[in-house]
Design an enzyme around this catalytic site. Structure first.
Site, PDB file in Angstrom:
ATOM      1  CB  SER A 142      -0.841  -0.018   1.283  1.00 17.34           C
ATOM      2  OG  SER A 142      -1.424   1.243   1.525  1.00 17.34           O
ATOM      3  CE1 TYR A 155      -4.391  -2.226   5.193  1.00 19.87           C
ATOM      4  CE2 TYR A 155      -3.304  -0.137   4.740  1.00 19.87           C
ATOM      5  CZ  TYR A 155      -3.982  -1.261   4.296  1.00 19.87           C
ATOM      6  OH  TYR A 155      -4.235  -1.422   2.954  1.00 19.87           O
TER       7      TYR A 155
HETATM    8  P1  NAD Z   1     -11.711  -6.191  -0.018  1.00 19.27           P
HETATM    9  O1  NAD Z   1     -12.293  -6.098   1.347  1.00 19.27           O
HETATM   10  O2  NAD Z   1     -12.564  -5.832  -1.197  1.00 19.27           O
HETATM   11  O3  NAD Z   1     -11.116  -7.651  -0.269  1.00 19.27           O
HETATM   12  C1  NAD Z   1     -10.338  -8.313   0.686  1.00 19.27           C
HETATM   13  C2  NAD Z   1     -10.603  -9.790   0.581  1.00 19.27           C
HETATM   14  O4  NAD Z   1      -9.732 -10.461   1.519  1.00 19.27           O
HETATM   15  C3  NAD Z   1     -12.045 -10.181   0.941  1.00 19.27           C
HETATM   16  O5  NAD Z   1     -12.600 -10.999  -0.058  1.00 19.27           O
HETATM   17  C4  NAD Z   1     -11.885 -10.932   2.260  1.00 19.27           C
HETATM   18  O6  NAD Z   1     -12.835 -11.972   2.447  1.00 19.27           O
HETATM   19  C5  NAD Z   1     -10.473 -11.498   2.114  1.00 19.27           C
HETATM   20  N1  NAD Z   1      -9.886 -11.857   3.404  1.00 19.27           N
HETATM   21  C6  NAD Z   1      -9.897 -11.153   4.563  1.00 19.27           C
HETATM   22  N2  NAD Z   1      -9.304 -11.860   5.540  1.00 19.27           N
HETATM   23  C7  NAD Z   1      -8.892 -13.016   4.984  1.00 19.27           C
HETATM   24  C8  NAD Z   1      -8.207 -14.154   5.475  1.00 19.27           C
HETATM   25  N3  NAD Z   1      -7.845 -14.258   6.766  1.00 19.27           N
HETATM   26  N4  NAD Z   1      -7.944 -15.179   4.624  1.00 19.27           N
HETATM   27  C9  NAD Z   1      -8.320 -15.092   3.323  1.00 19.27           C
HETATM   28  N5  NAD Z   1      -8.976 -14.057   2.808  1.00 19.27           N
HETATM   29  C10 NAD Z   1      -9.260 -13.028   3.623  1.00 19.27           C
HETATM   30  O7  NAD Z   1     -10.410  -5.273   0.034  1.00 19.27           O
HETATM   31  P2  NAD Z   1      -9.397  -4.743  -1.089  1.00 19.27           P
HETATM   32  O8  NAD Z   1      -9.434  -3.272  -1.029  1.00 19.27           O
HETATM   33  O9  NAD Z   1      -9.599  -5.436  -2.368  1.00 19.27           O
HETATM   34  O10 NAD Z   1      -8.009  -5.172  -0.412  1.00 19.27           O
HETATM   35  C11 NAD Z   1      -7.147  -6.146  -0.957  1.00 19.27           C
HETATM   36  C12 NAD Z   1      -5.733  -5.832  -0.509  1.00 19.27           C
HETATM   37  O11 NAD Z   1      -5.337  -4.568  -1.033  1.00 19.27           O
HETATM   38  C13 NAD Z   1      -5.537  -5.729   1.000  1.00 19.27           C
HETATM   39  O12 NAD Z   1      -4.314  -6.329   1.362  1.00 19.27           O
HETATM   40  C14 NAD Z   1      -5.484  -4.241   1.238  1.00 19.27           C
HETATM   41  O13 NAD Z   1      -4.771  -3.911   2.399  1.00 19.27           O
HETATM   42  C15 NAD Z   1      -4.784  -3.788  -0.014  1.00 19.27           C
HETATM   43  N6  NAD Z   1      -4.951  -2.383  -0.361  1.00 19.27           N
HETATM   44  C16 NAD Z   1      -6.179  -1.865  -0.602  1.00 19.27           C
HETATM   45  C17 NAD Z   1      -6.298  -0.527  -0.915  1.00 19.27           C
HETATM   46  C18 NAD Z   1      -7.622   0.109  -1.187  1.00 19.27           C
HETATM   47  O14 NAD Z   1      -7.670   1.335  -1.215  1.00 19.27           O
HETATM   48  N7  NAD Z   1      -8.697  -0.642  -1.401  1.00 19.27           N
HETATM   49  C19 NAD Z   1      -5.158   0.276  -1.010  1.00 19.27           C
HETATM   50  C20 NAD Z   1      -3.915  -0.293  -0.764  1.00 19.27           C
HETATM   51  C21 NAD Z   1      -3.821  -1.626  -0.439  1.00 19.27           C
END
Ligand code: NAD
Length: 260
Positions: A142, A155
């Protein structure tokens, strides 16, 4: 950028960034394993991708469980062959000021991001060494791998930590043709972020519009959200890169929020 003949496993791929990455990898010709907490969600996302004409598999895998990760990877190896590409993407968010942060929430968040990153990459590295083909490991970092924000102590800690893990795997993996990199997205409007907007508004005592404008997108060059497609294209680049020239790196995809 073709992934024909490759097997990719994406964690947290039933939603958001992981889901789009799985789709883009399937479009590039990879066999794709959708791993997520619930079998039904993983299967539904895998079935949707199967219409693209590639083999897919949906598996329940809690990335914090050593047993679930190792059994899941073993099943993939048996049914689709060794994993060539891992996207360690599963993640959660919990926000609170540090003085109020519950220790249980701190541990829960670190477990998903750091234990999950370790367990899935260890399982992938084992298969990549055994297959003799090597492969590509991609961690979902991130901008918070580089910068801090208020309310996000575990985080930011976890996302900084993944950079260290990726660099170690880049060094250890090189002799096996295993590459390891990190993608660092800015804010993307996935369920993880939609949930945070009202939570941050409440914690900071400002409106949701102000959270978007003055907290999430304040430092971008154009006030724009990053998209799931932007991040999926970065993942495809790392996944298909053919040599160790691109390893141990992090790529920030954030509309200029963070500049190297
Ligand atoms: P999201 O909530 O849409 O998807 C996350 C997925 O991870 C969900 O399907 C959830 O069920 C799954 N998950 C959670 N805990 C889990 C576990 N213990 N085992 C297996 N699966 C699990 O979120 P997203 O925004 O798509 O995030 C995905 C990644 O991207 C994360 O690591 C997040 O930190 C990172 N990220 C997101 C953003 C953003 O702005 N959305 C920015 C930077 C980084």
């Amino acid at each position: 950028m073709s992934l024909k003949g490759k097997t990719a496993l994406v964690t947290g791929a039933a939603s958001g960034l992981g889901k789009r990455i799985a789709e883009v990898f399937a479009d590039a010709g990879a066999q794709v394993v959708v791993a997520d907490l619930k079998q039904a969600d993983a299967q539904a996302a895998a079935d949707a991708i199967a219409s693209k004409g590639v083999k897919t598999m949906g598996i329940a895998m809690d990335v914090t469980s050593e047993q679930a990760v190792d059994e899941g990877f073993a099943r993939v190896q048996k049914e689709l062959g060794a994993v060539d590409i891992l996207v360690s993407n599963a993640g959660i968010q919990i926000v609170a000021p540090i003085q109020d942060f519950k220790f249980s929430d701190w541990k829960k968040l670190l477990a998903v991001h750091l234990d999950g990153g370790f367990l899935t990459s260890r399982a992938a590295v084992r298969q990549m060494i055994a297959s003799g083909r090597g492969g590509s490991i991609i961690f979902m970092g991130s901008v918070h791998s580089k910068e801090a924000s208020k309310l996000k102590s575990p985080y930011v800690t976890a996302k900084h930590g993944l950079e260290g893990l990726a660099k170690v795997i880049a060094k250890e993996g090189a002799q096996h043709n295993i590459r390891s990199n990190v993608i660092c997205p800015g804010f993307v409007r996935t369920p993880l972020v939609e949930k945070q907007i009202p939570e941050q508004a409440q914690e900071l005592g400002i409106s949701e519009e102000e959270v978007i404008k003055n907290v999430m997108l304040k430092e971008t060059v154009d006030g724009e959200f990053t998209t799931v497609d932007d991040v999926a294209q970065a993942a495809l680049t790392f996944a298909s890169w053919p040599s160790n020239a691109l390893t141990g790196q992090s790529l920030v995809v954030s509309h200029g929020w963070f500049m190297q």
